[in-house]
Write a protein that holds these residues in place. Structure first.
Motif, PDB file in Angstrom:
ATOM      1  N   LYS A  80       0.869  -1.254  -0.021  1.00 19.75           N
ATOM      2  CA  LYS A  80       0.063   0.083  -0.037  1.00 19.75           C
ATOM      3  C   LYS A  80       0.775   1.389  -0.033  1.00 19.75           C
ATOM      4  O   LYS A  80       0.599   2.177  -0.874  1.00 19.75           O
ATOM      5  CB  LYS A  80      -0.868  -0.176   1.050  1.00 19.75           C
ATOM      6  CG  LYS A  80      -1.759   1.127   1.359  1.00 19.75           C
ATOM      7  CD  LYS A  80      -2.618   1.195   2.616  1.00 19.75           C
ATOM      8  CE  LYS A  80      -3.283   2.511   2.805  1.00 19.75           C
ATOM      9  NZ  LYS A  80      -4.324   2.523   4.098  1.00 19.75           N
ATOM     10  N   ILE A  81       1.749   1.152   0.898  1.00 18.70           N
ATOM     11  CA  ILE A  81       2.950   2.537   1.073  1.00 18.70           C
ATOM     12  C   ILE A  81       3.475   2.759  -0.466  1.00 18.70           C
ATOM     13  O   ILE A  81       3.480   3.791  -0.913  1.00 18.70           O
ATOM     14  CB  ILE A  81       3.845   2.241   1.981  1.00 18.70           C
ATOM     15  CG1 ILE A  81       3.106   2.267   3.463  1.00 18.70           C
ATOM     16  CG2 ILE A  81       4.862   3.266   1.851  1.00 18.70           C
ATOM     17  CD1 ILE A  81       4.034   1.904   4.551  1.00 18.70           C
ATOM     18  N   VAL A  82       3.818   1.645  -0.920  1.00 16.72           N
ATOM     19  CA  VAL A  82       4.745   1.824  -2.569  1.00 16.72           C
ATOM     20  C   VAL A  82       3.671   2.275  -3.534  1.00 16.72           C
ATOM     21  O   VAL A  82       3.988   2.851  -4.249  1.00 16.72           O
ATOM     22  CB  VAL A  82       5.397   0.382  -2.674  1.00 16.72           C
ATOM     23  CG1 VAL A  82       6.120   0.738  -3.796  1.00 16.72           C
ATOM     24  CG2 VAL A  82       6.719   0.174  -1.563  1.00 16.72           C
ATOM     25  N   MET A  83       2.537   1.631  -3.219  1.00 18.58           N
ATOM     26  CA  MET A  83       1.555   2.093  -4.532  1.00 18.58           C
ATOM     27  C   MET A  83       1.300   3.524  -4.365  1.00 18.58           C
ATOM     28  O   MET A  83       0.732   4.200  -5.381  1.00 18.58           O
ATOM     29  CB  MET A  83       0.341   1.151  -4.380  1.00 18.58           C
ATOM     30  CG  MET A  83       0.633  -0.215  -4.929  1.00 18.58           C
ATOM     31  SD  MET A  83       1.131  -0.567  -6.717  1.00 18.58           S
ATOM     32  CE  MET A  83      -0.506   0.200  -7.245  1.00 18.58           C
ATOM     33  N   LEU A  84       1.089   3.980  -3.215  1.00 18.34           N
ATOM     34  CA  LEU A  84       0.392   5.370  -2.769  1.00 18.34           C
ATOM     35  C   LEU A  84       1.594   6.538  -3.133  1.00 18.34           C
ATOM     36  O   LEU A  84       1.505   7.695  -3.332  1.00 18.34           O
ATOM     37  CB  LEU A  84       0.029   5.488  -1.452  1.00 18.34           C
ATOM     38  CG  LEU A  84      -1.541   4.914  -1.365  1.00 18.34           C
ATOM     39  CD1 LEU A  84      -1.908   4.784   0.125  1.00 18.34           C
ATOM     40  CD2 LEU A  84      -2.503   5.298  -2.302  1.00 18.34           C
ATOM     41  N   GLN A  85       2.834   5.932  -2.597  1.00 19.25           N
ATOM     42  CA  GLN A  85       4.150   6.855  -2.851  1.00 19.25           C
ATOM     43  C   GLN A  85       5.378   6.206  -3.478  1.00 19.25           C
ATOM     44  O   GLN A  85       6.250   5.741  -2.745  1.00 19.25           O
ATOM     45  CB  GLN A  85       4.547   7.148  -1.485  1.00 19.25           C
ATOM     46  CG  GLN A  85       5.452   8.538  -1.169  1.00 19.25           C
ATOM     47  CD  GLN A  85       4.877   9.595  -1.904  1.00 19.25           C
ATOM     48  OE1 GLN A  85       3.552   9.896  -1.888  1.00 19.25           O
ATOM     49  NE2 GLN A  85       5.462  10.447  -2.814  1.00 19.25           N
ATOM     50  N   PRO A  86       5.032   5.869  -4.889  1.00 23.80           N
ATOM     51  CA  PRO A  86       6.127   5.083  -5.450  1.00 23.80           C
ATOM     52  C   PRO A  86       7.425   5.470  -5.453  1.00 23.80           C
ATOM     53  O   PRO A  86       8.672   4.937  -5.690  1.00 23.80           O
ATOM     54  CB  PRO A  86       5.782   4.752  -6.923  1.00 23.80           C
ATOM     55  CG  PRO A  86       4.670   5.930  -6.832  1.00 23.80           C
ATOM     56  CD  PRO A  86       4.093   6.058  -5.722  1.00 23.80           C
ATOM     57  N   SER A  87       7.665   6.912  -5.052  1.00 29.81           N
ATOM     58  CA  SER A  87       9.120   7.840  -5.072  1.00 29.81           C
ATOM     59  C   SER A  87       9.895   7.069  -4.074  1.00 29.81           C
ATOM     60  O   SER A  87      11.037   7.305  -4.328  1.00 29.81           O
ATOM     61  CB  SER A  87       8.770   9.062  -5.086  1.00 29.81           C
ATOM     62  OG  SER A  87       8.302   9.432  -3.749  1.00 29.81           O
ATOM     63  N   ILE A  88       9.341   6.435  -2.958  1.00 28.84           N
ATOM     64  CA  ILE A  88      10.311   5.803  -2.026  1.00 28.84           C
ATOM     65  C   ILE A  88      11.105   4.649  -2.679  1.00 28.84           C
ATOM     66  O   ILE A  88      12.395   4.624  -2.194  1.00 28.84           O
ATOM     67  CB  ILE A  88       9.599   5.357  -0.980  1.00 28.84           C
ATOM     68  CG1 ILE A  88       8.726   3.940  -1.481  1.00 28.84           C
ATOM     69  CG2 ILE A  88       8.644   6.401  -0.241  1.00 28.84           C
ATOM     70  CD1 ILE A  88       8.273   3.310  -0.053  1.00 28.84           C
ATOM     71  N   ILE A  89      10.984   4.323  -3.817  1.00 29.68           N
ATOM     72  CA  ILE A  89      11.774   3.220  -4.459  1.00 29.68           C
ATOM     73  C   ILE A  89      13.193   3.969  -4.860  1.00 29.68           C
ATOM     74  O   ILE A  89      14.178   3.401  -5.095  1.00 29.68           O
ATOM     75  CB  ILE A  89      10.986   2.740  -5.661  1.00 29.68           C
ATOM     76  CG1 ILE A  89      10.001   1.710  -5.194  1.00 29.68           C
ATOM     77  CG2 ILE A  89      11.941   1.962  -6.648  1.00 29.68           C
ATOM     78  CD1 ILE A  89       9.263   0.964  -6.162  1.00 29.68           C
ATOM     79  N   ALA A  90      13.179   5.239  -5.014  1.00 28.34           N
ATOM     80  CA  ALA A  90      14.190   5.921  -5.704  1.00 28.34           C
ATOM     81  C   ALA A  90      14.820   6.657  -4.566  1.00 28.34           C
ATOM     82  O   ALA A  90      16.026   7.266  -4.644  1.00 28.34           O
ATOM     83  CB  ALA A  90      13.871   6.921  -6.580  1.00 28.34           C
ATOM     84  N   MET A  91      14.429   6.449  -3.264  1.00 29.89           N
ATOM     85  CA  MET A  91      15.268   7.216  -2.189  1.00 29.89           C
ATOM     86  C   MET A  91      16.033   6.220  -1.439  1.00 29.89           C
ATOM     87  O   MET A  91      15.929   5.032  -1.811  1.00 29.89           O
ATOM     88  CB  MET A  91      14.054   7.570  -1.140  1.00 29.89           C
ATOM     89  CG  MET A  91      12.825   8.537  -1.736  1.00 29.89           C
ATOM     90  SD  MET A  91      11.756   8.965  -0.260  1.00 29.89           S
ATOM     91  CE  MET A  91      10.293   9.857  -1.061  1.00 29.89           C
ATOM     92  N   SER A  92      17.044   6.913  -0.847  1.00 30.15           N
ATOM     93  CA  SER A  92      17.953   6.178   0.075  1.00 30.15           C
ATOM     94  C   SER A  92      17.298   5.822   1.367  1.00 30.15           C
ATOM     95  O   SER A  92      16.798   6.769   1.921  1.00 30.15           O
ATOM     96  CB  SER A  92      19.299   7.046   0.133  1.00 30.15           C
ATOM     97  OG  SER A  92      20.080   6.579   1.090  1.00 30.15           O
ATOM     98  N   PHE A  93      17.422   4.613   1.660  1.00 30.41           N
ATOM     99  CA  PHE A  93      17.004   4.211   2.957  1.00 30.41           C
ATOM    100  C   PHE A  93      17.636   4.804   4.135  1.00 30.41           C
ATOM    101  O   PHE A  93      17.213   5.413   5.022  1.00 30.41           O
ATOM    102  CB  PHE A  93      16.675   2.868   3.144  1.00 30.41           C
ATOM    103  CG  PHE A  93      16.218   2.255   4.239  1.00 30.41           C
ATOM    104  CD1 PHE A  93      14.809   2.278   4.763  1.00 30.41           C
ATOM    105  CD2 PHE A  93      16.985   1.930   5.730  1.00 30.41           C
ATOM    106  CE1 PHE A  93      14.352   1.908   5.976  1.00 30.41           C
ATOM    107  CE2 PHE A  93      16.601   1.653   7.018  1.00 30.41           C
ATOM    108  CZ  PHE A  93      15.102   1.556   6.919  1.00 30.41           C
TER     109      PHE A  93
END
Length: 236
Positions: A80-93
């Motif tokens: 749910k988090i990734v679907m609503l805010q896919p930009s986190i895939i491109a962020m550094s953890f």
């Protein structure tokens, strides 16, 4: 079909991406890992073009695994988090996501479970800059309504979307219009917002005001009767 803007974004990304077979393998990994449909994967690629240049196993999966472990998310919550805010895939953890979660937790003494609930309900929190976006908005709301830290904390747990609103452009005009229409004292406005935080996110002129005017006209309500109704029902 892809619009020109989306095509331009993809074309720029494709200039520096891996070979086709590696892109397909990576995107297939994302699709399987998050249980996405073709349409959902397409939407994600258009939202975050850099995903096509990321290796699934060594980059994307590790990042999502760490986020899931850090926040103790279920598979569905992570999806749910990734679907609503896919930009986190491109962020550094390590350099972005984790420090933000730590800062948010420390700022108003949120528990791990409270942070988790806020992020699941409003994943955009992860994309905002704490110093430039989150803190200034919360400081302005706290000052305008004369709230304690505990009151701000409880309000955010109930309505985390407030973090994303612009104070001068959205929140203050809404509160000023609400206060003026109902002739509220500062204390009455504060009480109303604390009991119904979602009222901050409504467009007063297009949403709240027409309802208020209809109720007043239909039931011949005076100011005190109208206020009592709003205090009981909130956004109506």
């Amino acid at each position: 079909q892809l619009g020109k803007f989306n095509m331009d974004k993809l074309h720029r990304q494709l200039l520096f991406c891996p070979p086709k077979d590696k892109i397909e393998a990576s995107l297939d990994g994302v699709k399987q890992y998050l249980n996405l449909s073709e349409a959902q994967l397409r939407k994600m690629v258009l939202s975050v073009p850099p995903i096509i240049g990321c290796n699934f196993d060594s980059n994307i999966k590790q990042k999502l695994d760490r986020l899931q472990d850090c926040m103790k998310l279920s598979n569905e919550e992570l999806r749910k988090i990734v679907m609503l805010q896919p930009s986190i895939i491109a962020m550094s953890f390590d350099n972005n996501i984790k420090p933000k979660l730590v800062t948010m937790k420390e700022f108003l003494a949120f528990s791990d479970d409270e942070i988790k609930k806020m992020v699941v309900r409003h994943p955009a929190i992860l994309s905002l800059n704490f110093a430039n976006n989150i803190k200034p908005t919360l400081d302005a709301v706290q000052d305008h309504l004369n709230l304690s830290n505990e009151e701000v904390r409880k309000m955010l747990i109930h309505k985390p979307q407030i973090i994303s609103y612009d104070f001068d452009g959205n929140i203050k005009p809404t509160l000023d219009a609400l206060q003026g229409f109902l002739k509220l004292s500062k204390e009455e406005l504060q009480s109303l917002v604390l009991n119904f935080p979602s009222i901050i996110g409504l467009n007063f002129n297009y949403n709240t005001k027409p309802k208020f005017e209809w109720l007043q006209l239909t039931f011949n309500l005076d100011r005190d009767e109208m206020l009592e109704l709003v205090q009981k029902q909130g956004t109506l």
